[in-house]
Design an enzyme around this catalytic site. Sequence first.
Site, PDB file in Angstrom:
ATOM      1  N   VAL A  67     -17.911   7.421 -35.933  1.00 17.23           N
ATOM      2  CA  VAL A  67     -16.471   6.596 -34.996  1.00 17.23           C
ATOM      3  C   VAL A  67     -17.826   6.175 -34.746  1.00 17.23           C
ATOM      4  CG1 VAL A  67     -15.093   6.750 -33.689  1.00 17.23           C
ATOM      5  CG2 VAL A  67     -14.656   8.306 -35.836  1.00 17.23           C
ATOM      6  N   GLY A  68     -18.209   5.484 -34.521  1.00 15.47           N
ATOM      7  CA  GLY A  68     -19.496   4.347 -33.745  1.00 15.47           C
ATOM      8  C   GLY A  68     -18.673   3.854 -31.796  1.00 15.47           C
ATOM      9  N   ALA A 110     -23.981  12.638 -32.632  1.00 15.51           N
ATOM     10  CA  ALA A 110     -23.354  13.474 -33.502  1.00 15.51           C
ATOM     11  C   ALA A 110     -23.977  12.503 -35.197  1.00 15.51           C
ATOM     12  CB  ALA A 110     -21.754  12.853 -34.181  1.00 15.51           C
ATOM     13  N   ASP A 111     -24.149  10.847 -34.312  1.00 16.56           N
ATOM     14  CA  ASP A 111     -24.728   9.970 -35.705  1.00 16.56           C
ATOM     15  C   ASP A 111     -26.722  10.211 -35.472  1.00 16.56           C
ATOM     16  OD1 ASP A 111     -24.675   9.319 -32.664  1.00 16.56           O
ATOM     17  OD2 ASP A 111     -24.222   7.112 -33.352  1.00 16.56           O
TER      18      ASP A 111
END
EC number: 2.7.1.33
Length: 264
Positions: A7-8, A110-111
């Site tokens: 999810v960006g 997190a990315d």
Amino acid sequence: MLLTVDVGNTQTTLGLFDEGGELVVQWRMATDRTDTADELHERLFGYFLMLGMKMESVTDVAISSVVPILSQQWSYMMTNVLKAEDVLMVDATRDCGIAVGIPDPRQVGADRIANAVAARDSYGPSTIVVDFGTATNIDVVDKTGTFRGGVIMPGLLLSANSLFERAAKLSSVPLVAPEHALGVSTECAVQSGIVIGAACAAEGLVARIKSELGEPDATVVGTGGLAEEITRATDMFDTIDPDLTVRGIYSIWRHRAAKRAARK
Ligand SMILES: Nc1ncnc2c1ncn2[C@@H]1O[C@H](COP(=O)(O)OP(=O)(O)O)[C@@H](O)[C@H]1O
Ligand SMILES: CC(C)(COP(=O)(O)O)[C@@H](O)C(=O)NCCC(=O)O
Ligand SMILES: [K+]
């Protein structure tokens, strides 16, 4: 199969990995902060239908999210609606299979951790990732294989949109790399400023980071939805790797699964 969800802030990328760790299919949807768990379920159901696949083939789920409100909705949907047994939320405070060399790992997106893990796995230690999305972030893995932080700056579209909003004579132009930095029309000048400007900012920052680390030969990898366009404006990249984040999420899931299996 493992379903990964990244999810960006602008788009959400979903991926399905088979038992052998092959990325079988990948698709994108707009990130909408108002989505409920039920709406996410409906959309996921639609994609599986479109792909001719069954949602029951998903045995595991791993989510990386930088939008906290949607982390909750995705997690709730996977656990309570899809009834996935195990939902992994990527989080730098938990063991992701990489050393985190910054004072407060709770802060890290997190990315960015997923990028660092995939960069180390695919290109070895001493790798610098430049991820062009909503933000342009630089994620650094040093020669010892430790995630060392990096850079966060406004992404190209954000910069461009603020410019168009605030400068009365400017309006939207296609964000493609112009042939020359010297723009002879308003359109070319804006394209130079935004696209070549982003490339030059990344080049300058990567050069400084290499020097601060004392790792002049670090591998430089481009990723993110806007990386392909930027690469036309610079030769700084050793490679462009559009699937980097999704593979990082897979690696983190595999690392945790192996740890769990070892405990049994
Ligand atoms: N396959 C693609 N090819 C080219 N551009 C893309 C592609 N997918 C997304 N984009 C562009 O990339 C941007 C989103 O990049 P992304 O890295 O997903 O950002 P974020 O992670 O912040 O949501 C969007 O503006 C979109 O127009
Ligand atoms: C840097 C980011 C905004 C990038 O988000 P994206 O462009 O992928 O939507 C995101 O990773 C984030 O919110 N990080 C938290 C702060 C940090 O990583 O230090
Ligand atoms: K990004």
